[in-house]
Design an enzyme around this catalytic site. Structure first.
Site, PDB file in Angstrom:
ATOM      1  N   HIS A  41       0.880  -1.174   0.000  1.00 33.73           N
ATOM      2  CA  HIS A  41       0.000   0.000   0.000  1.00 33.73           C
ATOM      3  C   HIS A  41       0.917   1.224   0.000  1.00 33.73           C
ATOM      4  CE1 HIS A  41      -2.169  -3.039   2.440  1.00 33.73           C
ATOM      5  NE2 HIS A  41      -3.297  -2.520   1.984  1.00 33.73           N
TER       6      HIS A  41
ATOM      7  N   ASP B 127       2.581   1.937   3.244  1.00 30.27           N
ATOM      8  CA  ASP B 127       3.524   0.935   3.755  1.00 30.27           C
ATOM      9  C   ASP B 127       4.963   1.328   3.456  1.00 30.27           C
ATOM     10  OD1 ASP B 127       1.207  -0.521   4.141  1.00 30.27           O
ATOM     11  OD2 ASP B 127       1.549  -1.854   2.429  1.00 30.27           O
TER      12      ASP B 127
ATOM     13  N   HIS C  30     -10.615 -14.122   4.044  1.00 29.40           N
ATOM     14  CA  HIS C  30     -11.853 -13.378   3.764  1.00 29.40           C
ATOM     15  C   HIS C  30     -12.958 -14.345   3.341  1.00 29.40           C
ATOM     16  CE1 HIS C  30      -9.437  -9.452   2.744  1.00 29.40           C
ATOM     17  NE2 HIS C  30      -9.119  -9.984   3.918  1.00 29.40           N
TER      18      HIS C  30
HETATM   19  C1  XLS Z   1      -7.265  -6.729   4.721  1.00 24.80           C
HETATM   20  C2  XLS Z   1      -6.873  -6.914   3.336  1.00 24.80           C
HETATM   21  C3  XLS Z   1      -5.749  -6.010   2.852  1.00 24.80           C
HETATM   22  C4  XLS Z   1      -5.680  -6.032   1.367  1.00 24.80           C
HETATM   23  C5  XLS Z   1      -4.960  -4.892   0.768  1.00 24.80           C
HETATM   24  O1  XLS Z   1      -7.991  -7.532   5.285  1.00 24.80           O
HETATM   25  O2  XLS Z   1      -6.567  -8.249   3.130  1.00 24.80           O
HETATM   26  O3  XLS Z   1      -4.540  -6.377   3.440  1.00 24.80           O
HETATM   27  O4  XLS Z   1      -5.121  -7.207   0.893  1.00 24.80           O
HETATM   28  O5  XLS Z   1      -5.498  -3.676   1.106  1.00 24.80           O
HETATM   29 NI    NI Z   2      -5.656  -9.089   1.479  1.00 26.65          NI
HETATM   30 NI    NI Z   3      -7.274  -9.612   4.820  1.00 27.51          NI
END
Ligand code: XLS
Ligand code: NI
Ligand code: NI
Length: 440
Positions: free
Chosen positions: A99, A102, A269
């Site tokens: 990001h 980062d 996720h």
């Molecule tokens: C957070 C996300 C994030 C994305 C990128 O849960 O996984 O890390 O991969 O913004």
């Molecule tokens: Ni992610």
């Molecule tokens: Ni994630």
């Protein structure tokens, strides 16, 4: 300066190796079906987890001991770049992801943040000129800063929408500058807390407007990356708009974006959404929308995004099965969106973590490839649906049957016979293939 001086380049030594700093299954040069493991797996290191995360959690401060701890601001950002490229080289990894925040500290204004980024991007570009490690994807962090309290592109506040647009504009320019293969949107705060204060229709329309603007700008500047949406059902928001692949797909279709995006699918996720990792990969694949993967795993005993390094061989096998069926990941890759546990605070642990993850996917690749070669599930599934290859079934799939015709057919049926789905037998075969591959 060496940041990981006690650790040498990680090499493949095979399954019998006792060397903790060696790959046991990941052999980058091993050819599987005409491609090397390195080409198929396309591993990436996540900058935020590996070089920025300090092990803090909602109940405690950081625990990680890092060689750049004594530095601050741009000095620390520069040290992290040096460390990152040493790490990539030692791990022999082909990609990384980040990001904007980062890699460089945020300034007190957008202008200052962009200037900080420019300094670090120039440095990264210089390192990339002599490194094999490429940028799999970059993105803009539009969730950490308090300005995103009500969302970014879905904020009720148009100024926040504008600020977010400026961040994405910059991130697209950075992606182009560094030759990123993909650009990711993860909408951490693109969702809502309560309908009592939310205009969901406007928020979703705005999110689509935002995506169109990004696509248009990338085209305008000649940044030809694959655009990816990373679904997640919740956390940090309660209801996230990109809930899962199916929800994301209907959003993209509704707003005329489906041919401009694919999905970046994260294992943890998927499980947060009540699906398996392979379910999400499968839904994306059958819709030709599988773009890239955030490789990690959740904890079945915890209900949040724990981002653990992937060690579950069933999961890596079934994921690689979908990826091979997809014909690979194209421009995508397997980005370790994974972090070491809070108790694993040494730099050595960063290596152990990536080694176990890479070995895990290498095993998964080998098992999945063997399963596909032998058409184990393919043949079973073909046979299971064979009633659609002839007779009334064929008429149904060819669109030659209607309700009247089907009723006439059903009235003549004397008996309906089903066959066992054989779940347990199929799982036994999966176990056999896994064990055979590991012990071979
Ligand atoms: C957070 C996300 C994030 C994305 C990128 O849960 O996984 O890390 O991969 O913004
Ligand atoms: Ni992610
Ligand atoms: Ni994630």
């Amino acid at each position: 300066m060496a940041y990981f001086e006690n650790i040498n380049a990680i090499k493949y030594e095979g399954a019998s190796s006792k060397n903790p700093f060696a790959f046991k299954y990941y052999n980058p040069e091993e050819v599987i079906n005409g491609k090397t493991m390195e080409e198929i797996l396309r591993f990436g290191v996540a900058y935020w987890h590996t070089f920025d995360a300090d092990g803090s959690d909602p109940f405690g401060v950081g625990t990680a001991i890092r060689p750049w701890d004594h530095l601050t601001g741009l000095d620390r950002a520069k040290a992290r770049v040096e460390a990152a490229f040493e790490f990539f080289e030692k791990l022999n990894v082909p990609f990384f992801c980040f990001h904007d925040v980062d890699i460089a500290p945020e300034g007190s204004t957008l202008r200052e943040s962009n200037q900080n980024q420019d300094i670090i991007v120039a440095m990264i570009k210089e390192y990339m000129a002599t490194s094999k490690t490429k940028l799999l994807w970059n993105t803009a962090n539009m969730f950490t800063n308090p300005r995103y309290v009500h969302g970014a592109a879905t904020s009720n506040n148009a100024d926040v929408f504008a600020y977010s647009a400026a961040k994405v504009k910059k991130a697209l320019e950075v992606g182009k500058e560094l030759g990123a293969e993909n650009y990711v949107f993860w909408g951490g705060r693109e969702g809502y807390e309560t309908l009592l204060n939310t205009n969901m229709k406007l928020e979703q329309d705005n999110l689509a407007r935002f995506f169109h603007m990004a696509v248009d700008y990338a085209k305008e500047i000649g940044f030809d990356a694959q655009f990816l949406i990373e679904p997640k059902p919740k956390e940090p928001t309660k209801h996230q708009y990109d809930f899962d692949v199916a929800t994301g797909l209907s959003f993209l279709q509704k707003y005329d974006l489906a041919d401009k995006f694919k999905f970046n699918i994260e294992a943890n996720h998927a499980t947060l959404a009540g699906h398996t990792f392979e379910h999400e990969l499968h839904v994306a694949r059958i819709n030709n929308m599988l773009g890239s993967v955030d490789a990690n795993q959740g904890d079945p005993l915890l209900g949040w995004d724990t981002d653990e390094f992937p060690t579950d061989l069933y999961s890596t096998t079934l994921a690689m099965y979908e990826i091979l069926k997809n014909g690979g990941l194209g421009r995508g890759g397997l980005n370790f969106d994974s972090k070491v546990r809070r108790g694993s605070f040494d730099v050595e642990d960063l290596f152990h973590a990536h080694i176990v993850g890479m070995d895990g996917f290498a095993v998964g690749l080998k098992v999945a490839n063997k399963l596909l070669e032998d058409r184990v599930f393919e043949d079973f599934i073909d046979d299971r649906y064979s009633s659609y290859n002839e007779g009334i079934g064929l008429e149904i799939v060819e669109g030659k049957a209607d309700l009247r015709k089907l009723e006439a057919y059903a009235l003549e049926l004397t008996e309906i016979k089903n066959q066992s789905g054989r779940t347990e037998r199929l799982k036994a075969i999966l176990n056999q293939y896994l064990l055979e591959t590991i012990t071979k």
